[in-house]
Design a protein around this motif. Structure first.
Motif, PDB file in Angstrom:
ATOM      1  N   LEU A   1       0.839  -1.205   0.000  1.00  0.00           N
ATOM      2  CA  LEU A   1       0.000   0.000   0.000  1.00  0.00           C
ATOM      3  C   LEU A   1       0.870   1.250   0.000  1.00  0.00           C
ATOM      4  O   LEU A   1       0.572   2.236  -0.673  1.00  0.00           O
ATOM      5  N   ASP A   2       1.987   1.189   0.758  1.00  0.00           N
ATOM      6  CA  ASP A   2       2.881   2.343   0.808  1.00  0.00           C
ATOM      7  C   ASP A   2       3.496   2.621  -0.556  1.00  0.00           C
ATOM      8  O   ASP A   2       3.656   3.770  -0.950  1.00  0.00           O
TER       9      ASP A   2
ATOM     10  N   GLU B   1       3.320   5.898  -2.728  1.00  0.00           N
ATOM     11  CA  GLU B   1       4.604   6.507  -3.088  1.00  0.00           C
ATOM     12  C   GLU B   1       4.670   6.793  -4.589  1.00  0.00           C
ATOM     13  O   GLU B   1       5.179   7.833  -5.013  1.00  0.00           O
ATOM     14  N   ILE B   2       4.152   5.858  -5.394  1.00  0.00           N
ATOM     15  CA  ILE B   2       4.119   6.079  -6.844  1.00  0.00           C
ATOM     16  C   ILE B   2       3.297   7.331  -7.137  1.00  0.00           C
ATOM     17  O   ILE B   2       3.710   8.206  -7.894  1.00  0.00           O
ATOM     18  N   SER B   3       2.137   7.443  -6.484  1.00  0.00           N
ATOM     19  CA  SER B   3       1.283   8.613  -6.677  1.00  0.00           C
ATOM     20  C   SER B   3       2.014   9.890  -6.267  1.00  0.00           C
ATOM     21  O   SER B   3       1.957  10.908  -6.954  1.00  0.00           O
ATOM     22  N   ASN B   4       2.739   9.829  -5.150  1.00  0.00           N
ATOM     23  CA  ASN B   4       3.424  11.020  -4.635  1.00  0.00           C
ATOM     24  C   ASN B   4       4.629  11.410  -5.482  1.00  0.00           C
ATOM     25  O   ASN B   4       5.108  12.538  -5.403  1.00  0.00           O
ATOM     26  N   THR B   5       5.141  10.472  -6.273  1.00  0.00           N
ATOM     27  CA  THR B   5       6.289  10.758  -7.125  1.00  0.00           C
ATOM     28  C   THR B   5       5.886  11.620  -8.314  1.00  0.00           C
ATOM     29  O   THR B   5       6.651  12.427  -8.796  1.00  0.00           O
ATOM     30  N   TYR B   6       4.655  11.414  -8.777  1.00  0.00           N
ATOM     31  CA  TYR B   6       4.162  12.192  -9.913  1.00  0.00           C
ATOM     32  C   TYR B   6       3.469  13.455  -9.413  1.00  0.00           C
ATOM     33  O   TYR B   6       3.122  13.569  -8.238  1.00  0.00           O
TER      34      TYR B   6
END
Ligand SMILES: [Zn+2]
Length: 370
Positions: A253-254, A258-263
């Motif tokens: 889940l993290d 994290e993928i979302s927060n990278t973009y």
């Protein structure tokens, strides 16, 4: 005779336990690179374990556990083991020389550059696909790069590729099992979602099947069907769609957050289906975590879903889901029907349903952004 033989065996056993690394000593998430060998990937931590795949020189694996000389990773979404002996830990035995910077190319559509090597650090800039930088140093999954104004910043390694510059004709290497975010670039003339980055997250995957429905249907598979249809429809309307997984792979889940927060993400939508021991329980629901950040998006999407889908409307729910809470972008989780309810199940089995869901999500996003 008997005693001395037993003693020798005892000493050998003790020696074995002392000389070999103990289980779990690999730090979860360490990256290893395959040496000059074709390496068998096995389903068990033993040289007699069934071979389920092969890795080649330069391939990278992320280790989640260690068991007496074997590293546990994921291969095609399944738990897998490789002999640690043939692997070199990244950034440790092979540090990048500061005097010989390496070139990398950005492979993500719209990627943040941060002041440190994790998504917890402040955003200091952004990069787009095709941009090139030279590396200064590396730490874990992150590269420190030299920016065009002479300053430095950090970029997530899984959104870059070093092999493109080195040899454009060679097949890309260095893909990391289980962490590859897929992107779909929209091409359309009618583009109400042009300029928006949408992360679509197909729930569960790999070793995690999610809910089990009628006929043993696994939620992860249905989530993937819907997610790829949503990605297709949103792309056609101009959005840049990032899928956290496009294959049957396990992601924490993290990692999804994290993928979302990278973009530079404008909206994060996690796709799920439900199950319940009582078969009569049915319908669709939308979950949000933060009233300020997520509620408006949840409301716009749920309105469109309930207005166009044939299933019962359960409404909006506030829930502290980790994948939403750890997300910097407006984030929602959709439960698109009960795989345990015969009526819902029959509807979900039709391909038309996934397209209806995708169109409703697109309409909800257009309402939300405009
Ligand atoms: Zn689920």
């Amino acid at each position: 005779m008997k005693i001395s033989k037993a003693l020798i065996i005892f000493i050998v056993l003790v020696g074995t336990f002392i000389s070999l690394p103990k289980q779990g000593s690999a730090e979860s998430g360490d990256v290893y690179e395959v040496g000059d060998i074709v390496l068998n990937v096995r389903s068990e931590p033993s040289s007699t374990g069934p071979v389920i795949g092969k890795l080649h020189k330069g391939d990278q694996v992320i280790a989640f556990n260690e068991h007496y000389g074997w590293l546990q990773t994921y291969y095609d979404g399944e738990e897998a083991w490789v002999a640690a002996h043939y692997l070199t830990k990244e950034n440790q035995e092979n540090p990048i020389s500061k005097s010989e910077p390496q070139e990398l190319e950005v492979t993500g559509q719209s990627v943040y550059i941060r002041s440190g090597p994790s998504t917890d650090f402040a955003i200091v800039g952004s990069a787009t696909i095709g941009d090139t930088y030279s590396t200064v140093e590396t730490e874990a999954d992150w590269y420190k790069i030299k920016l065009h104004d002479g300053s430095t910043g950090w970029i997530a390694s899984w959104l870059t590729d070093k092999s493109i510059k080195a040899d454009a004709s060679k097949e890309k290497t260095g893909k990391k099992a289980g962490t590859v975010a897929e992107e779909v670039k929209g091409v359309s003339t009618s583009s109400p979602l042009d300029g928006y980055n949408i992360v679509i997250d197909a729930g569960h995957g790999g070793k995690d099947p999610g809910a089990i429905g009628l006929n043993g249907t696994e939620e992860k598979t249905v989530n993937s069907q819907t997610a790829s249809e949503v990605a297709k429809v949103l792309s056609a309307k101009g959005a840049t769609v990032i899928q956290t997984r496009s294959k049957d792979t396990f992601l924490s889940l993290d990692r999804r957050a994290e993928i979302s927060n990278t973009y530079n993400t404008d909206a994060f939508i996690s796709i799920h289906y439900n199950a319940f021991p009582v078969q009569s329980v049915q319908g669709i629901g939308t979950y949000y975590s933060s009233l300020n950040k997520d509620h408006a998006l949840a409301e716009d999407i749920q309105n469109k879903l309930s207005g166009s889908l044939p299933l019962y409307n359960r409404g909006l729910f506030q829930e502290e889901f980790r994948v939403l809470r750890k997300n910097n972008a407006p984030a929602i989780l959709l439960e698109l029907g009960f795989l345990t309810n015969p009526g819902d199940y029959a509807t979900i089995q039709t391909t038309g349903y996934h397209h209806q869901v995708a169109e409703a999500i697109a309409d909800g996003l257009i309402n939300y952004f405009h």
